[in-house]
Design an enzyme around this catalytic site. Structure first.
Site, PDB file in Angstrom:
ATOM      1  N   LYS A  53       0.826  -1.210   0.000  1.00  0.00           N
ATOM      2  CA  LYS A  53       0.000   0.000   0.000  1.00  0.00           C
ATOM      3  C   LYS A  53       0.858   1.257   0.000  1.00  0.00           C
ATOM      4  CE  LYS A  53      -3.698  -2.651   1.919  1.00  0.00           C
ATOM      5  NZ  LYS A  53      -4.311  -3.281   3.073  1.00  0.00           N
ATOM      6  N   GLN A  97      -4.860  -2.327   9.675  1.00  0.00           N
ATOM      7  CA  GLN A  97      -4.750  -3.599   8.974  1.00  0.00           C
ATOM      8  C   GLN A  97      -5.420  -4.709   9.782  1.00  0.00           C
ATOM      9  OE1 GLN A  97      -3.594  -4.131   5.939  1.00  0.00           O
ATOM     10  NE2 GLN A  97      -3.468  -6.349   5.908  1.00  0.00           N
ATOM     11  N   ASP A 120     -10.826   2.433   4.057  1.00  0.00           N
ATOM     12  CA  ASP A 120     -11.371   1.126   3.680  1.00  0.00           C
ATOM     13  C   ASP A 120     -12.828   1.214   3.226  1.00  0.00           C
ATOM     14  OD1 ASP A 120      -9.376  -0.859   4.034  1.00  0.00           O
ATOM     15  OD2 ASP A 120      -9.660  -0.858   6.208  1.00  0.00           O
TER      16      ASP A 120
END
Ligand SMILES: Nc1nc(=O)c2c([nH]1)NC[C@@H]1CN(c3ccc(C(=O)N[C@@H](CCC(=O)O)C(=O)O)cc3)C=[N+]21
Length: 289
Positions: A53, A97, A120
């Site tokens: 990422k 995460q 997200d």
């Protein structure tokens, strides 16, 4: 005839090139988008994803803010980092995460996040906005799938879509995205309680396989010409990815999203889209005073 490929790598590259221009425009207005990540513990897979990422961010000019805690971190220690990222003006969007270590209440951590910084699209407020039809960050994998289909000219409007799975990151939000007026698909959600999965699959113009069951979708279940997207990530004894879609499906389907190389890169691209759009909203708020 074998199916055409829904090429996630190429589509993600096109999205990133568009984002590069938008990030440059934001910087001219004095706003630098920054993606924060919080990684708890040292699972090598999770670390690999998080590093990926930040590599993506570097490619498009988004700044990186990396936070790490040991696997022994307490609920309070994790929540303290979340509060710091909420307040940090350099962080315009971030992710925690998943999964978090055993014993940590992940939902409490996620609820503590500032919804304006939800990269997200899975914050309870973001999911609520999706249900209500209010603009906000969209869940990365479901919207990545929509973009992948659009990029290849696969018609979503009016299509019969079968979603297999009801997990929080893909299966549950996927029908919410596909039944918006802008997508206008007809969606059937199948899951382990579905009586005759094959009967549903055979009607589908588009199949989204997100059950996590290796080779669940067999060639004889697929309507000729259908688009089949494989989102399953199981691993075989050598650590190789095994998807939810049997390889023979490529002989029947019109389109397949390979795995890897299909939906995964789109998920990462959509994360960047969410970070840039959050920064664009923040910049608009600034200029409105
Ligand atoms: N808060 C949070 N957000 C996430 O989005 C999130 C998470 N936690 N935890 C873990 C999962 C997993 N995930 C992937 C994203 C891209 C690929 C990807 O790009 N895969 C490549 C390569 C896969 C390989 O070869 O191992 C591909 O499909 O082509 C994979 C997996 C995001 N996740």
């Amino acid at each position: 005839m074998t199916a055409q490929i829904l090429d996630g790598k190429a589509t993600a590259a096109a999205i990133k090139s568009d984002l590069t221009a938008r990030v440059a425009a934001l910087k001219e207005r004095g706003v630098t988008p920054g993606l924060g990540t919080l990684l708890v513990g040292d699972d090598p897979g999770s670390r690999w994803y998080v590093n990926g990422k930040h590599r993506d961010c570097a490619q498009v000019g988004i700044a990186s803010i990396q936070r790490e805690l040991p696997g022994t971190a307490s609920q309070e220690e994790i929540e303290a980092v979340v509060r710091e990222l909420n307040e940090n003006p350099e962080c315009t969007g971030y992710i925690v995460q998943l999964p978090l270590p055993k014993g940590i209440d992940a939902n409490r951590v996620l609820e503590l996040m500032d919804p304006a910084k939800d990269a997200d699209g899975l914050h309870p407020v973001s999911l609520g906005r999706l249900v209500l039809g209010i603009e906000g960050p969209l869940p990365c994998t479901p919207y990545g799938i929509v973009q992948l289909l659009r990029h290849h000219g696969v018609e979503i409007k009016g299509a019969n879509v079968v979603v297999v799975g009801r997990g929080i990151t893909i299966g549950r939000p996927m029908p919410l995205v596909l039944t918006r007026k802008s997508e206008n698909a007809t969606v059937t959600q199948c899951h382990t309680g579905t009586r005759d999965l094959s009967a549903h699959l055979r009607q589908a113009d588009i199949v989204v396989a997100a059950a996590g069951v290796p080779h669940l979708i067999k060639p004889e279940d697929v309507k000729p010409g259908a688009a089949v997207l494989d989102v399953g990530v199981s691993r075989d004894e050598h650590g190789k990815i095994v998807g939810d879609v049997h390889p023979g499906v490529a002989e029947v389907a019109g389109w397949v999203a390979p795995n890897p190389g299909g939906v995964g890169p789109m998920t990462r691209a959509q994360l960047l889209v969410n970070v840039v759009e959050a920064a664009e909203r923040a910049a608009a708020d600034l200029s409105e005073g």
